[in-house]
Each structure stands twice: as C-alpha cells, then as structure tokens.
Write a protein that holds these residues in place. Sequence first.
Motif, PDB file in Angstrom:
ATOM      1  N   GLY A 193       0.814  -1.208   0.000  1.00 56.84           N
ATOM      2  CA  GLY A 193       0.000   0.000   0.000  1.00 56.84           C
ATOM      3  C   GLY A 193       0.851   1.264   0.000  1.00 56.84           C
ATOM      4  N   ARG A 239      -2.252   5.761   1.220  1.00 56.78           N
ATOM      5  CA  ARG A 239      -2.053   6.305  -0.132  1.00 56.78           C
ATOM      6  C   ARG A 239      -1.278   7.617  -0.114  1.00 56.78           C
ATOM      7  NH1 ARG A 239      -3.699   6.803  -5.484  1.00 56.78           N
ATOM      8  NH2 ARG A 239      -4.764   8.719  -6.105  1.00 56.78           N
ATOM      9  N   ARG A 240      -1.464   8.424   0.913  1.00 49.03           N
ATOM     10  CA  ARG A 240      -0.843   9.741   0.957  1.00 49.03           C
ATOM     11  C   ARG A 240       0.577   9.724   1.522  1.00 49.03           C
ATOM     12  NH1 ARG A 240      -3.227  13.540   4.396  1.00 49.03           N
ATOM     13  NH2 ARG A 240      -2.193  15.130   3.145  1.00 49.03           N
ATOM     14  N   MET A 264       0.900   3.260  -3.594  1.00 46.29           N
ATOM     15  CA  MET A 264       0.049   4.442  -3.429  1.00 46.29           C
ATOM     16  C   MET A 264      -1.324   4.268  -4.064  1.00 46.29           C
ATOM     17  SD  MET A 264       3.057   7.207  -4.217  1.00 46.29           S
ATOM     18  CE  MET A 264       3.855   6.024  -5.315  1.00 46.29           C
ATOM     19  N   LEU A 265      -1.788   3.035  -4.160  1.00 50.69           N
ATOM     20  CA  LEU A 265      -3.093   2.769  -4.758  1.00 50.69           C
ATOM     21  C   LEU A 265      -4.218   3.042  -3.765  1.00 50.69           C
ATOM     22  CD1 LEU A 265      -2.350  -0.619  -6.574  1.00 50.69           C
ATOM     23  CD2 LEU A 265      -2.748   1.608  -7.668  1.00 50.69           C
ATOM     24  N   ARG A 266      -5.390   3.384  -4.298  1.00 51.44           N
ATOM     25  CA  ARG A 266      -6.575   3.471  -3.460  1.00 51.44           C
ATOM     26  C   ARG A 266      -6.899   2.091  -2.910  1.00 51.44           C
ATOM     27  NH1 ARG A 266      -7.686   6.603  -7.969  1.00 51.44           N
ATOM     28  NH2 ARG A 266      -8.012   8.844  -7.533  1.00 51.44           N
ATOM     29  N   SER A 267      -7.626   2.054  -1.804  1.00 53.29           N
ATOM     30  CA  SER A 267      -7.948   0.782  -1.164  1.00 53.29           C
ATOM     31  C   SER A 267      -8.648  -0.179  -2.109  1.00 53.29           C
ATOM     32  CB  SER A 267      -8.821   1.028   0.067  1.00 53.29           C
ATOM     33  OG  SER A 267      -9.140  -0.181   0.711  1.00 53.29           O
ATOM     34  N   LEU A 293       0.529   9.320  -8.242  1.00 47.61           N
ATOM     35  CA  LEU A 293      -0.844   9.145  -7.779  1.00 47.61           C
ATOM     36  C   LEU A 293      -1.833   8.938  -8.914  1.00 47.61           C
ATOM     37  CD1 LEU A 293      -0.870  11.899  -5.008  1.00 47.61           C
ATOM     38  CD2 LEU A 293      -1.129   9.440  -4.621  1.00 47.61           C
ATOM     39  N   GLN A 349      -7.244   2.147 -12.674  1.00 49.34           N
ATOM     40  CA  GLN A 349      -7.932   2.617 -11.482  1.00 49.34           C
ATOM     41  C   GLN A 349      -9.457   2.526 -11.638  1.00 49.34           C
ATOM     42  OE1 GLN A 349      -5.561   6.243  -9.788  1.00 49.34           O
ATOM     43  NE2 GLN A 349      -5.425   6.349 -12.005  1.00 49.34           N
ATOM     44  N   THR A 370      -7.557   4.486   5.269  1.00 49.70           N
ATOM     45  CA  THR A 370      -6.843   3.885   4.132  1.00 49.70           C
ATOM     46  C   THR A 370      -6.196   4.957   3.261  1.00 49.70           C
ATOM     47  OG1 THR A 370      -8.923   3.839   2.869  1.00 49.70           O
ATOM     48  CG2 THR A 370      -8.338   1.857   4.096  1.00 49.70           C
ATOM     49  N   HIS A 371      -6.762   6.169   3.248  1.00 48.79           N
ATOM     50  CA  HIS A 371      -6.143   7.248   2.468  1.00 48.79           C
ATOM     51  C   HIS A 371      -4.820   7.688   3.085  1.00 48.79           C
ATOM     52  CE1 HIS A 371      -8.335   8.577  -1.045  1.00 48.79           C
ATOM     53  NE2 HIS A 371      -9.458   8.253  -0.436  1.00 48.79           N
TER      54      HIS A 371
END
Length: 230
Positions: free
Chosen positions: A83, A181-182, A87-90, A202, A115, A177-178
């Motif tokens: 993760g 990613r951040r 840097m992927l979204r959940s 991103l 995505q 979860t963000h």
Amino acid sequence: MVLAISVTLAYLRQRSCMYPPDCNAFNGAIQKSVMAKSPKIGGWNRGKTIGRMRPFTLEQVQLIRAALAAKNDLRGLSLFEVGISTMLRSSDLLSLCVNDVMSEGRIIETFDVRQKKTRGVVGVSLSSPAAAALLAYIAAAGLRSEGRLWKFGRLRHSQMVKAWARMAYADPRFYSTHSIRRTYPTHIHKVTGSHEIPRQLLGHSSLMATVSYLGVDKEEALAVKKLHEM
C-alpha cells in the motif's frame, strides 16, 4: 418498533378520515406524538473525525514495519508495504491478484493498474521491502496465481490501518486507508519539493488536485500555479 409505529399511524389515519371535520387535526396530533417518541438519529458523521486523513511519517512507517515483523504478521506486513509503495486506493489495492505481482516465482517490480475510480491507467512499482514482504506472504499462505492477494474488503482494511496507527503511538481517529495512499507522495514532496512527481505517481490528471490532496496551504498552491502558467 419503527415499522409498528408506521403501521399504527397508517391505520389511525384511515380510521380518522372517516370523520372529515377533524381529519387533518387528528393526523397532525398523531404525527407529533410519533415524532416525540421516535429515537433521534444523528447524521452520518456523528461522532466521527471529518477532514483530510494524515499520512504516516517515516518514523511511524518504521515503527509499524517493526511491530508487524515482530508479530510475524506476514499478511498485514505485505498489505502495509504494498500500500505504501504503490500508493493505490484501497479498492484498487485489494483487487490485486497474485499474477499481477508475480510471474514464474518472481515478484514483478513494475506493473500497470487500471484505477476503478477514474478508469485511468497508472504505473506502480514495488519497493524492496514490499517485494520481500509479498514473496514471504505468498509462499506462507500458499496463494494461487489467479487468486486475490488479500481476501477482505475496505472496512477490514480501514480497521487494520487504525491498528497500525496505534502501533505508531498515533491517534487512530486521524488515520484511514487514504493515509496509506498519501504517505509516500507526502514524503517525496517534503524531500524534493516537487508536486509533479507525486502527481504522476498518484495518477492525478491535475496538478492542483495533487496539491490539494497533499494538503498544501493556499499560498504554496498559488505559487505552484504561477510556476505552471499557461
């Protein structure tokens, strides 16, 4: 209870309307009585911390990594490392299958992901810690090539992130979860001062979207815009 009240209300309305002179007044009295007795339900965000979730710092990443390794939590460690690295979204992270990251017994270090939110394709890469954690997890779990890496949903993922925040002695209310990613793009921005590199990593189409996502203040955002005038 609510269903029973609704049925009773409908029945009483029907009965009351048999007597036209007092129908409206009777309905209004019943409605007020029901509303007074019904439990009040707060908004969707009642009791929740709303706003941009915090990224993990480098020190926190190291604490979480060490804690997961000490517990021999291969599943958690692999999810955490991948993760952070991709840097992927959940939703995209949890959709990854073994054959997305492994071929002929070897970890694929760089690959593309379409995505779900934007339908755009973003290139991702796995760091050395992520590759090592994945290899250990896949072998220990005996996962098949066509199967998903992590067989749970976003709610469970969110719960795990909050548990990781506790491992780093951080308040879990400010992490989701963000936060995962951040974390990497925020670190890159702090080290390099670049917004374009995080934007590409991103998969954002707009530089200003990346500036907003990273939590850059208004003055810095305007300075970035000025540097990229059309």
